[in-house]
Write a protein that holds these residues in place. Structure first.
Motif, PDB file in Angstrom:
ATOM      1  N   LEU A  31      41.017  14.394  30.176  1.00 44.70           N
ATOM      2  CA  LEU A  31      41.730  14.408  28.903  1.00 44.70           C
ATOM      3  C   LEU A  31      40.746  14.687  27.780  1.00 44.70           C
ATOM      4  O   LEU A  31      39.676  14.075  27.718  1.00 44.70           O
ATOM      5  N   GLY A  32      41.081  15.618  26.913  1.00 51.50           N
ATOM      6  CA  GLY A  32      40.179  15.958  25.818  1.00 51.50           C
ATOM      7  C   GLY A  32      40.885  16.783  24.765  1.00 51.50           C
ATOM      8  O   GLY A  32      42.128  16.809  24.686  1.00 51.50           O
ATOM      9  N   ASP A  33      40.090  17.494  23.947  1.00 52.86           N
ATOM     10  CA  ASP A  33      40.657  18.309  22.873  1.00 52.86           C
ATOM     11  C   ASP A  33      41.596  19.387  23.406  1.00 52.86           C
ATOM     12  O   ASP A  33      42.506  19.838  22.692  1.00 52.86           O
ATOM     13  N   ASN A  34      41.348  19.816  24.646  1.00 51.88           N
ATOM     14  CA  ASN A  34      42.182  20.865  25.241  1.00 51.88           C
ATOM     15  C   ASN A  34      43.399  20.308  25.965  1.00 51.88           C
ATOM     16  O   ASN A  34      44.104  21.033  26.664  1.00 51.88           O
ATOM     17  N   GLY A  35      43.613  19.004  25.797  1.00 52.26           N
ATOM     18  CA  GLY A  35      44.767  18.382  26.436  1.00 52.26           C
ATOM     19  C   GLY A  35      44.432  17.843  27.812  1.00 52.26           C
ATOM     20  O   GLY A  35      43.291  17.467  28.089  1.00 52.26           O
ATOM     21  N   GLU A  36      45.405  17.810  28.673  1.00 51.96           N
ATOM     22  CA  GLU A  36      45.244  17.267  30.025  1.00 51.96           C
ATOM     23  C   GLU A  36      44.908  18.399  30.985  1.00 51.96           C
ATOM     24  O   GLU A  36      45.653  19.383  31.101  1.00 51.96           O
ATOM     25  N   LEU A  37      43.789  18.280  31.669  1.00 55.43           N
ATOM     26  CA  LEU A  37      43.336  19.322  32.581  1.00 55.43           C
ATOM     27  C   LEU A  37      43.141  18.762  33.980  1.00 55.43           C
ATOM     28  O   LEU A  37      42.673  17.636  34.151  1.00 55.43           O
ATOM     29  N   ARG A  38      43.479  19.561  34.980  1.00 53.35           N
ATOM     30  CA  ARG A  38      43.235  19.162  36.362  1.00 53.35           C
ATOM     31  C   ARG A  38      43.093  20.417  37.224  1.00 53.35           C
ATOM     32  O   ARG A  38      43.337  21.536  36.768  1.00 53.35           O
ATOM     33  N   GLU A  39      42.703  20.227  38.470  1.00 54.55           N
ATOM     34  CA  GLU A  39      42.530  21.361  39.370  1.00 54.55           C
ATOM     35  C   GLU A  39      43.862  22.042  39.656  1.00 54.55           C
ATOM     36  O   GLU A  39      44.936  21.445  39.514  1.00 54.55           O
ATOM     37  N   ASN A  40      43.786  23.314  40.078  1.00 53.03           N
ATOM     38  CA  ASN A  40      44.994  24.028  40.469  1.00 53.03           C
ATOM     39  C   ASN A  40      45.576  23.427  41.742  1.00 53.03           C
ATOM     40  O   ASN A  40      44.869  22.842  42.562  1.00 53.03           O
ATOM     41  N   ARG A  41      46.869  23.581  41.909  1.00 58.03           N
ATOM     42  CA  ARG A  41      47.516  23.109  43.124  1.00 58.03           C
ATOM     43  C   ARG A  41      47.030  23.913  44.329  1.00 58.03           C
ATOM     44  O   ARG A  41      46.513  25.017  44.196  1.00 58.03           O
ATOM     45  N   TYR A  42      47.233  23.341  45.519  1.00 57.22           N
ATOM     46  CA  TYR A  42      46.918  24.068  46.738  1.00 57.22           C
ATOM     47  C   TYR A  42      47.707  25.375  46.768  1.00 57.22           C
ATOM     48  O   TYR A  42      48.854  25.443  46.335  1.00 57.22           O
ATOM     49  N   ALA A  43      47.081  26.395  47.334  1.00 55.14           N
ATOM     50  CA  ALA A  43      47.716  27.709  47.376  1.00 55.14           C
ATOM     51  C   ALA A  43      48.600  27.890  48.606  1.00 55.14           C
ATOM     52  O   ALA A  43      49.441  28.776  48.645  1.00 55.14           O
ATOM     53  N   ASP A  44      48.382  27.080  49.636  1.00 53.58           N
ATOM     54  CA  ASP A  44      49.214  27.244  50.829  1.00 53.58           C
ATOM     55  C   ASP A  44      49.430  25.910  51.541  1.00 53.58           C
ATOM     56  O   ASP A  44      48.771  24.915  51.265  1.00 53.58           O
ATOM     57  N   TYR A  45      50.356  25.955  52.464  1.00 54.14           N
ATOM     58  CA  TYR A  45      50.803  24.789  53.221  1.00 54.14           C
ATOM     59  C   TYR A  45      49.655  24.150  53.997  1.00 54.14           C
ATOM     60  O   TYR A  45      49.481  22.933  53.981  1.00 54.14           O
ATOM     61  N   TYR A  46      48.872  24.965  54.686  1.00 57.22           N
ATOM     62  CA  TYR A  46      47.829  24.420  55.555  1.00 57.22           C
ATOM     63  C   TYR A  46      46.765  23.669  54.761  1.00 57.22           C
ATOM     64  O   TYR A  46      46.267  22.629  55.202  1.00 57.22           O
ATOM     65  N   ALA A  47      46.413  24.181  53.592  1.00 52.33           N
ATOM     66  CA  ALA A  47      45.387  23.512  52.782  1.00 52.33           C
ATOM     67  C   ALA A  47      45.800  22.085  52.450  1.00 52.33           C
ATOM     68  O   ALA A  47      44.974  21.162  52.452  1.00 52.33           O
ATOM     69  N   LEU A  48      47.089  21.886  52.185  1.00 50.41           N
ATOM     70  CA  LEU A  48      47.585  20.549  51.853  1.00 50.41           C
ATOM     71  C   LEU A  48      47.570  19.617  53.064  1.00 50.41           C
ATOM     72  O   LEU A  48      47.185  18.454  52.955  1.00 50.41           O
ATOM     73  N   TRP A  49      47.959  20.138  54.231  1.00 48.81           N
ATOM     74  CA  TRP A  49      48.165  19.285  55.399  1.00 48.81           C
ATOM     75  C   TRP A  49      47.053  19.396  56.437  1.00 48.81           C
ATOM     76  O   TRP A  49      47.219  18.950  57.578  1.00 48.81           O
ATOM     77  N   LYS A  50      45.916  19.959  56.074  1.00 53.23           N
ATOM     78  CA  LYS A  50      44.819  20.200  57.019  1.00 53.23           C
ATOM     79  C   LYS A  50      44.437  18.937  57.795  1.00 53.23           C
ATOM     80  O   LYS A  50      44.277  18.959  59.018  1.00 53.23           O
ATOM     81  N   ASP A  51      44.259  17.821  57.094  1.00 56.05           N
ATOM     82  CA  ASP A  51      43.847  16.573  57.759  1.00 56.05           C
ATOM     83  C   ASP A  51      44.869  16.123  58.791  1.00 56.05           C
ATOM     84  O   ASP A  51      44.515  15.587  59.837  1.00 56.05           O
ATOM     85  N   SER A  52      46.152  16.347  58.501  1.00 55.59           N
ATOM     86  CA  SER A  52      47.192  15.900  59.432  1.00 55.59           C
ATOM     87  C   SER A  52      47.192  16.744  60.705  1.00 55.59           C
ATOM     88  O   SER A  52      47.461  16.233  61.795  1.00 55.59           O
ATOM     89  N   PHE A  53      46.907  18.044  60.575  1.00 60.92           N
ATOM     90  CA  PHE A  53      46.831  18.899  61.764  1.00 60.92           C
ATOM     91  C   PHE A  53      45.677  18.457  62.663  1.00 60.92           C
ATOM     92  O   PHE A  53      45.806  18.415  63.887  1.00 60.92           O
ATOM     93  N   GLU A  54      44.566  18.129  62.061  1.00 58.30           N
ATOM     94  CA  GLU A  54      43.406  17.665  62.825  1.00 58.30           C
ATOM     95  C   GLU A  54      43.714  16.326  63.504  1.00 58.30           C
ATOM     96  O   GLU A  54      43.384  16.109  64.681  1.00 58.30           O
ATOM     97  N   ALA A  55      44.349  15.427  62.766  1.00 51.59           N
ATOM     98  CA  ALA A  55      44.654  14.094  63.296  1.00 51.59           C
ATOM     99  C   ALA A  55      45.644  14.144  64.446  1.00 51.59           C
ATOM    100  O   ALA A  55      45.555  13.350  65.392  1.00 51.59           O
ATOM    101  N   GLN A  56      46.600  15.081  64.402  1.00 56.90           N
ATOM    102  CA  GLN A  56      47.569  15.135  65.495  1.00 56.90           C
ATOM    103  C   GLN A  56      46.922  15.652  66.778  1.00 56.90           C
ATOM    104  O   GLN A  56      47.302  15.235  67.883  1.00 56.90           O
ATOM    105  N   VAL A  57      45.921  16.531  66.658  1.00 57.35           N
ATOM    106  CA  VAL A  57      45.189  16.978  67.845  1.00 57.35           C
ATOM    107  C   VAL A  57      44.416  15.797  68.436  1.00 57.35           C
ATOM    108  O   VAL A  57      44.375  15.604  69.654  1.00 57.35           O
ATOM    109  N   GLU A  58      43.816  14.981  67.571  1.00 59.78           N
ATOM    110  CA  GLU A  58      43.102  13.785  68.025  1.00 59.78           C
ATOM    111  C   GLU A  58      44.064  12.846  68.751  1.00 59.78           C
ATOM    112  O   GLU A  58      43.719  12.270  69.805  1.00 59.78           O
ATOM    113  N   HIS A  59      45.264  12.697  68.218  1.00 59.42           N
ATOM    114  CA  HIS A  59      46.275  11.838  68.838  1.00 59.42           C
ATOM    115  C   HIS A  59      46.676  12.387  70.211  1.00 59.42           C
ATOM    116  O   HIS A  59      46.848  11.617  71.176  1.00 59.42           O
TER     117      HIS A  59
END
Length: 307
Positions: free
Chosen positions: A269-297
């Motif tokens: 938060l600053g003079d330019n307002g509220e800033l944060r990183e861009n959202r994930y660009a694709d499905y896999y980037a968001l759920w990467k950890d879950s794909f790895e964990a299901q293989v472990e399972h």
């Protein structure tokens, strides 16, 4: 370390390449021996970037792969309409099976596959990866521990950034079987059982989706015998990025899976307002950890360390 489990990866589309192939290669207890793919040139060129001892064969050579005693399990990542054939062939050859969701195209064939696996005493695992996401897992644990007591309603948003190619959509089974099926699975996992009432509406904003008699936007309302009501807001394309959120309201509070689309939760938060990183660009980037964990399972189940 004990001997590695030999794996044959059947189907080498986008998700197989960016997810399962990499997770199998990186797992210390798995040894990828074969890739079965009709486009052998594409698969061979991709595989050789990582290892040169993985054998790439067309589906017509599947039986040779299944007769190899060094193969302990198959990972099935083909279009859904081919799942049943490859599951049964793998089970008949005495192989454990990891299959991408949905298991088959209808209830009867799904039950037949599970019955066959049970009869042969073999593992048949259906990959609903979101159950293995840390946030989703935390939600389930809190519900099981009674933190919010009786579930009254669940609200879910599931939107992808970019519409999948038409070639993918043709064999996906449609938005409900391909995308919303994850929300169906989680709702039943959280609440328990099946809904008694289901209502859905959808619309196709894209011509290529209309041509397939499918929809790219959907709203689903489900009521469970307990009285819990679930709403699912799904969309194949959201210009602002991947957006997956969930709210579970109970008689003693609410559990929220918030901001399900950002790499981090950091906001400046600053003079330019509220800033944060861009959202994930694709499905896999968001759920990467879950794909790895299901293989472990799956590996744990293969070795009998979990039920």
């Amino acid at each position: 370390m004990s001997q590695k489990h030999g794996i044959a990866l059947i189907g080498f589309g986008r998700m197989a390449r960016i997810s399962h192939f990499r997770h199998i290669l990186c797992h210390p207890k798995l040894d990828l021996k074969y890739v079965v793919e009709k486009d052998t040139a594409m698969a061979s060129n991709f595989v050789k970037q990582y290892r040169d001892d993985i054998v790439v064969v067309p589906p017509s050579d599947l039986q040779t792969v299944l007769e190899d005693k060094s193969v302990d399990a198959t990972f099935i990542c083909t279009p859904t309409d081919a799942h049943e054939e490859y599951i049964k062939a793998s089970l008949n050859a005495g192989k454990a099976v990891f299959c991408e969701k949905p298991l088959t195209t209808d209830e009867a064939s799904t039950q037949t596959c599970y019955a066959e696996a049970k009869k042969k005493g073999l593992l048949l695992f259906c990959g609903f990866n979101r159950r293995f996401d840390p946030s989703i897992n935390s939600l389930h644990r809190r519900i099981q521990e009674g933190e919010i007591e009786q579930i009254k309603n669940i609200r879910t948003i599931v939107r992808d950034k970019t519409l999948q190619p038409k070639e993918y959509l043709k064999t996906s089974g449609g938005i409900f079987a391909d995308s919303v099926v994850h929300e169906f699975d989680l709702a039943g996992w959280f609440i328990g059982g099946l809904p008694s009432v289901v209502y859905a509406q959808g619309h196709a904003w894209f011509e290529e989706v209309r041509e397939l008699d499918d929809v790219d936007q959907a709203l689903v309302v489900m009521k469970y015998p307990s009285g819990a009501i679930v709403t699912i807001d799904a969309c194949r394309e959201a210009k602002y990025g991947v957006d997956h959120r969930m709210e579970i309201h109970g008689s003693n509070g609410v559990c929220l899976q918030q901001e399900g689309g950002y790499p981090t939760s950091v906001v400046s938060l600053g003079d330019n307002g509220e800033l944060r990183e861009n959202r994930y660009a694709d499905y896999y980037a968001l759920w990467k950890d879950s794909f790895e964990a299901q293989v472990e399972h799956f590996v744990d189940a293969l070795e009998g360390t979990i039920l």
